[in-house]
Structure formats: structure tokens, C-alpha cells
Design a protein around this motif. Structure first.
Motif, PDB file in Angstrom:
ATOM      1  N   GLY A  99       0.841  -1.206   0.000  1.00  0.00           N
ATOM      2  CA  GLY A  99       0.000   0.000   0.000  1.00  0.00           C
ATOM      3  C   GLY A  99       0.871   1.249   0.000  1.00  0.00           C
ATOM      4  N   LEU A 100       0.329   2.311  -0.553  1.00  0.00           N
ATOM      5  CA  LEU A 100       1.085   3.558  -0.730  1.00  0.00           C
ATOM      6  C   LEU A 100       0.292   4.746  -0.203  1.00  0.00           C
ATOM      7  N   TYR A 145       9.052   2.356   2.968  1.00  0.00           N
ATOM      8  CA  TYR A 145      10.043   3.100   2.187  1.00  0.00           C
ATOM      9  C   TYR A 145       9.459   4.499   2.058  1.00  0.00           C
ATOM     10  N   PHE A 185       5.603   4.098   1.427  1.00  0.00           N
ATOM     11  CA  PHE A 185       5.258   2.912   0.633  1.00  0.00           C
ATOM     12  C   PHE A 185       5.551   1.685   1.484  1.00  0.00           C
ATOM     13  N   VAL A 230       6.293   3.354  -6.841  1.00  0.00           N
ATOM     14  CA  VAL A 230       5.548   4.390  -6.121  1.00  0.00           C
ATOM     15  C   VAL A 230       4.678   5.169  -7.098  1.00  0.00           C
ATOM     16  N   LYS A 234       1.623   3.314  -8.825  1.00  0.00           N
ATOM     17  CA  LYS A 234       0.475   3.210  -7.916  1.00  0.00           C
ATOM     18  C   LYS A 234      -0.144   4.586  -7.647  1.00  0.00           C
TER      19      LYS A 234
END
Lengths: 176, 176, 176, 176, 176, 176
Positions: free
Chosen positions: D53-54, D75, D114, E152, E155
Motif C-alpha cells: 500500500g502507498l 520506504y 510505501f 511508487v 500506484k
């Protein structure tokens, strides 16, 4: 190393020397005299007035002032900034102050105190900056170094050059 | 409509009534008494001290204070915030003040003034907020409504419950 | 040269050592630990509470605190500043908090958290300054270096000198 | 009348619903949810991340963020503002964060987190405003109502119009 | 020693070189070019636009901007921050500006100006910080050094990796 | 409901009417004209100068000004606040400005601009407040309503009463 004396200053019990052209003296207690005020957003002054002494019209570019009269009777006032309607004039708010009276001079507005009694007057004031600054209007406008070009001042004050020459020829002294 | 009286208050020449448990009284001049201070970032107080009167340990949550002694001799102090090193103690800075002496109490720190002379003492102070707030430590900790749970205070002060009961049983009055 | 590590700190997953007199520990993450916070107006803490551990009454002179409970049940509260009416008392606002509950302690007010459960408790909090400061009331008032004159404290707390002696004789340790 | 509940909110123990396009959810605790934060200059959020998931690139126009990881491995990164030298590029600062790690995202800079692990991740963060605002870059640039003129975006991103059409055709949802 | 030149800068009469990918140039006058602005909370820019030139979507992390058009016709806009209701979209506010028109871009919001005329356009703007910062969205998101991980961005923008590759492959230049 | 027009104002392309005593006019764009500036800390003005027109000595009590010359040649200056040494004078900093030149007038200091050319001059300026205020010195000191007591002004400017009478008898008009 920080010590108690960094937050201490003495001498505000001593009257300032009012033997000058305007008959008043301001003894400042700001970050230049009292290093512990740094970043703390406040300072103070003692103001002495000989009979008929004047703290002449001035502004503090970075502070509001709250003044308490200790002795004597002062006629004080401030002038509002230019009204939105150019046909209106700047308003003057004045008050006679006696011992124990308090008056507020909002940040950046031109204000004065005039000792209207036959005796000395004394006031204390707090200012909302550790470095409030003072601009005495007469000194800044007519007594700067170098002088402002008379062509600017004759137009600004709508008078003949000899009036400006006369004003610029006075001896200007700051009072603290 | 704004008028000169919005920036005016009288009465700071009158001594506060120090006939109370701590023998001092604070007469405030902030935005609650003087509406013209709104947004201007400053206020003032007069503090009266009976002989051996105390302005007890307190903080101003939103202001630094600059105090000037007018009459009497005050023993004043403030305590620094917790040191970075937990093995060190909070430092106390103190000073004896006489008329004309100035002292600074930085924002939010616990401070007090104690009249160590046999005569009344008087001080004026400026504060760097139009609404500085006052928290008298004894009243807030031991005299709140409702009281703080004694289990909190016995652990906080590392004493038996009867000591806390005794402290909470005192009559607490604010002094301004 | 600025690098990512200037904005990074590790270790908030480790419980603080609560083996002390009050049974709690505060692990700070402010500009002293994390230089990248400079001028950015925020910091954080992790607070650990042993069973019946207390984060004792304290203030942050320069910050509001928003606290989130992760584990355990806390009884928390803050005391308002002195009311305008001297006949009124400072008000205490309290709440029992469980995991996921959030509570706000406004800038400069005295507040505490008490673990009322039989298990450890953990909370995280954000503070609105990169350098909020902490003043533990008991340590600052009764454990300063040098000690506050007992004459000040007996009058402030309206108790006999032996009570103050007793309070000042405790061993005071800061908890972060 | 002010009561304790004005400073209280529950529910931050509940995971946010990450069943959305980016696989994350932000649960805010600012002045819109918790009125007692008004004027106090701080707020908080809980952020949940599904595996991979971001929390997509976004800015807070009025706040710095200090983030603490509770679970999982993130991250994270932020991009500096344009360098003084136009020939230089904006710098990206990144870090892998594990539970207990803290990272700071300075006011107004574009940043993201992230979840690079196979499990859910959770973080708490404090923000230096009671009303920090959030601008999700993708939503604001490609998903506004009405859409930004494609001529602006083709030139801004230096791509063909069909790329912009494609970007604007995605379904945009905010995540809190 | 302070001199008049500390408060002076020349050259804003010279058009910026708009021979670049977006067809615009920003000539800054902030504390980096004009040291006398330090602590004074304001700066300025001149912006030149070739026909169909674009000042691409960007934010100022520390300043509001007030823009005045001198020549040409600009299509300008800003996007609001995320709405409280996640089902709503960020709102775009736009306006066509002609010489003498003024528009405000609130602090931290994404905004742009696009020259929709066949002639050069020129604008001046004031910014509410001596060091406002600029973040060109395209450069910061797709042109940073090092690049943001494509995982990143795919998404975040909900597109295939080849679209992100394409966007990251463009040549990014800052325009001031 | 907020709309784009809340952030928009037209008309700064129109020269102000300089047919007045000082030969200049200031067209303001602050929160009084443009509501969208509220809380955003910036405003702007257009200043027109007839040949030998003067924007007379004035202060902005709440703002620094950054001025850009568009047309003409201006002689500009500001006066520093009172020096720490009372024997020193307030310093005047001046500069001749041509199109494209920029000059800074720090918050609260007395400043002026004088068109020294034979043609009209035009300048734009940004100010670091949505409500900067203007105090034209001549108007505030010699043209207030009611007038300042001549006894104050004779002492302040160290001149005979007839000079003050003469100054107070001029017709004062504000120029924006």
C-alpha cells in the motif's frame, strides 16, 4: 553559562536627565541593555518629563506600548493610520492621564505624551518586542544624516522651501 | 465606533488588598479589562506585597514577564525547565531586587516574588500577551475543582497520603 | 551537506525504563535528538507507564501536546489557568483513555497521565514545538538546585515548615 | 461551556479501510474532528497501509509532519524544492523505516510512504498545525473538478496529449 | 556596515529567456538575490511567458503569491487541498487575466499560469516570505535526483509502468 | 461558497489620478479590496507619479514593502530608526531607481519615492501583510482630526507657533 544576572538590570529608579530641548528622557530596557530578553518578545522603558516636557511624536516600528503613569499629569494621544476614504482625515485619539492611569499605543502608530502639569511626571511602559525600535518623527524627517532633499519635504508638507530650511536647521537630539 | 476610552484604564495607583493568606495582590490590565489590547500582544499588572507577602510560585502559559520594582525589597526567582540530563536538577535563579531593579521571567517558567522587607512593596510588570494567563502552582495542583486524585499527587510528590490530604485541605484563594 | 539521516531517528519501539520512583519514562524526539526538526515547529515523545505508573503533573512552556494511547488504560487530566473570578477554583478536566483514544493538553497547562491498569501502558504524543521544554512541577518546586527558600514554599502551600522540609527531602529524578 | 470531551476523540485503534486503489488510509485528528485543537497548532493522523500500500506523493500546505512507524516496513521519501541552480535537479531523500523509526517531512514538501513488506503497516504522525491540509499530487493535478486544461498538462509534463488523457481518465479517490 | 545597496537590485526590466521546454521564465528577487530582505517576510518575481508559454503547476511551500499581469492574456488557476469528503474531488479555480488583473494563489496550493495569447506575456508577483521556495510538480515528481521508485509512481498515478517510464524519461529543466 | 472571483481584482492597468497636491496616487490591493487575501499575509499596490510627483514620507505600521519600477526615474529613500547613541542622527538611505530596479522599505520605517524625471513614472509594490496600513507623516502630524495641540508640535519640531499654524493650515489630502 547562563546566570541570574543575565535577566537583571538596575537603575530604573533614577530619573532621566530631562535638560534637553523637549524636556523629557526615555530610559530603555530592551535586548541591547538586558541580553536575557532575547527572543522573549517584551521590553520596558522609564520615561521622565520635566514640567511641560514632551515625549515628541514617534512610532515603534515593531511594538505596541502600554503606559502607566506614576507621577504627574500627561496629555497623551495617537493618530490612526490613513482612513480608507481619502476625503477623511487621520483621527487623533487623546486623553489626560493621572497617576495610575493606563493607555495603549498600538503598534506602528504615531503617538506622544506631554506633561501638562507644573511638576515632573514619570511613567513606565511595556513594549511588545525585545527590540521595539523608536522613530522620532521630527528627527527622522527633518534631522536625518544626510538630510532629506528639501524638494521632497516642501512637497510633502506643502510649504515654502524657507519653512523646510528652518525646520532642518534646528538642532536635533534623540532622547533615548 | 472606536474611541480613546477603548485604550484607557484607570486605577493602577490604588494598592491592591493584600489581606489574604499570601499577603499579596495582583491587579491585572489585560484584554479582559482593556479591550483595546486585543491582538496587540501585550498587557501589564500592578503587584502589591504586604511585609513578608508572597506572589507565590506560578507560570504564565502564554507570556514572558518583565518586572520593575517601585518600592520595597523583593527576593525573586524562577526555575528552569527539566535539564537534558535526568541526573541533573532544575536550576533556580534568584536575585534580591530593590526599587528601580528589573527582572525577566521567561515564558512558561515557574517564578515567584517574596517581600523580604518590613514595609509594603510594589512592582509593575509588562507581559508579552494580551491574554497571558496565570497558573498558581499550589492552587492548580492542590486546590482544583474537582481535586486531583490523591493517588496522583502522592506518587508525584513522593509523600504519604496524609501529607497530600493536608495540602488539599488548605483554603486556596487566587490573588488576581 | 544535508542528508536523509538528518531527518531520521530510530528506537521509539523500545520501551523506556520505568524502574523509577514514579513508574514511567518519556523518550523524547525533539531538536536535541533530531537536528532536522530545527525551525519546523514540531516534536514527538514515547511515554511508557508501568502498572500504576505516573507521568507526574508537568507543563510544556512552549507547546501543546496531542496524545494517543497505544496500550493500557490511562487516567489523564489538565488544570485550567486561574479563573477571572478569584472566588472560583482552577478547573480540572479528566478522562479515562483506552487504546486509540486521543487527548489534547493545551500549551502551558499543568497535566498528567496515570496508568490505572494492571499492565504496562504506552502512548505516543506530538508537541507543537521543536523544543517544547518540560517542567515537572514536583521537581521544579521541591527539588530545584539550589532549593527554593522554605519560607516561600510554606507560605505558597499554606503548610508548616516541616511539611515543606519533608517534601524537599525526597529524592527527585526527572523521567525524560 | 468547555468540557473534557472537547479535548477528546476515540477510535485511532481501529485500522483504516485500505481497500482502495492505493492500498492505504489516513485517519485524521485535526480541528475538524477535535474542536479543542483550535488555535493550538498541532494535529495527528493514523496511517494504515495494506501490503504494498502507498500513501501517495502529497504535501501539507501548512504543516511539517513527524512520523513514527508502529508496524511494518515503509520506504519513505521527500523531494526538496527547486535548487537555486536551474541545471540541478530536485533532490530525493529516502529511507527504509521499521517499527520505532521516526522521519520528518518538512512543511510543504512532496513526500510519500510505501509499504514494502508483505504485511500490513501502521504509522502515527503529528503535524504542526490544527488544520494542516493535504494535497494529493495525482488527485489535484489529474483528478480535479473541473479537470485542468490538457494543454497545460501536456506542456507541464512534456508528453503527448493521449498520455494526459489517460492520466485524467483514471478513477481518483482521496484516502483521508 | 549597512548601505542603501543592501536593499537594492536591478534588472527586472529585462525579459527572462523563455527558450525552454515550457516557454516561460521566472526571475526571482528573494533573500538569495537581495540580502536586505532577510527577516522581512516578502519577496518578488518577474515572470515572462512566450506565446503559449506555461509557468507549470507548482507550489510555494512557505508563501502566498499575489500576481499582477502587465502584458498579455493568461489563463491561471489553483487547485484546493483535498476536500473533507473523500468522495469529492479537489476543486480547480481558474480565471482569464488581462493586463491590470490581479490574482491570489494561497500558500502551498498547486497553481499555474498559461499564456493563451499569440504575444509575449509578462507578470510581476509578490510572495509572503523572503524565502518562499518553489516546487515544480513535474520536476519534483518525475525528475528528481535520484528518481522516485517507479513502483511508487505507478500506484500513485494508477497507470502502467511504461507511462511512468515515459514521464521520467523527459528532460526536466527548472525555470527559475 | 468560495469562487475564483474571491481571489481576483481588475484595474491595476489604469493609471491613478495624480492631479493632487503631491502629484502621485496609490491604488491599493489589500484585504479591503480583495477579500481572498484574508489571513494570507500579503497585498500589493500600484503607484503613479506625475512629473515631479511625490509619494510623500510615510510608514506602513504592519508591513515591509518591495517596490519595482516600471516606468520613469524615482529618487527613493528610507530613514532608519533612532540610533542607540543619542548623539548620532537617524540615517537616510537613498537610491535613484530606473525601470526594472527593485528597492526594499523595511517594516515601519519612514520612506518616500520622488519622480525626478519629466515624464510619468509607475511602480508596483508588494507588502508583507493583507492589511499593511499607511501613515502619511504630514497628514497624521499636521492634518489630523482634531488637530494635535500646537504646543505639542512647536516643542516637537522646535519652531515658533506660527510655523506650526502655517503647517496645520495646509489642505491635506490622502492619496490612497
Amino acid at each position: 553559562m547562563v546566570v541570574a544576572d543575565d535577566f537583571f538590570l538596575s537603575g530604573l529608579n533614577k530619573p532621566g536627565n530631562t535638560s534637553n530641548a523637549v524636556g523629557s528622557w526615555v530610559t530603555p530596557v530592551n535586548v541591547n541593555q538586558l541580553a536575557g530578553l532575547n527572543t522573549l518578545g517584551i521590553s520596558a522603558v522609564r520615561i521622565d518629563y520635566a514640567p511641560y516636557g514632551l515625549n515628541p511624536p514617534h512610532t515603534h516600528p515593531r511594538a505596541t506600548e502600554i503606559l502607566v503613569v506614576l507621577e504627574g499629569t500627561l496629555y497623551v494621544g495617537f493618530v490612526t493610520s490613513n482612513p480608507a476614504n481619502p476625503a477623511m482625515k487621520n483621527k487623533l485619539f487623546t486623553k489626560y492621564l493621572n497617576p495610575g492611569d493606563v493607555f495603549v499605543f498600538p503598534e506602528g502608530l504615531i503617538h506622544f505624551q506631554f506633561n501638562v502639569g507644573k511638576t515632573n511626571a514619570v511613567a513606565f511602559a511595556g513594549l511588545s518586542s525585545q527590540n521595539p525600535g523608536v522613530i522620532t518623527i521630527a528627527n527622522a524627517v527633518f534631522g536625518s544624516d544626510p538630510p532629506i532633499n528639501p524638494a521632497v519635504l516642501t512637497k510633502a508638507f506643502q510649504v515654502e522651501k524657507n519653512v523646510i530650511d528652518y525646520l532642518q536647521a534646528q538642532f536635533w537630539t534623540n532622547i533615548g
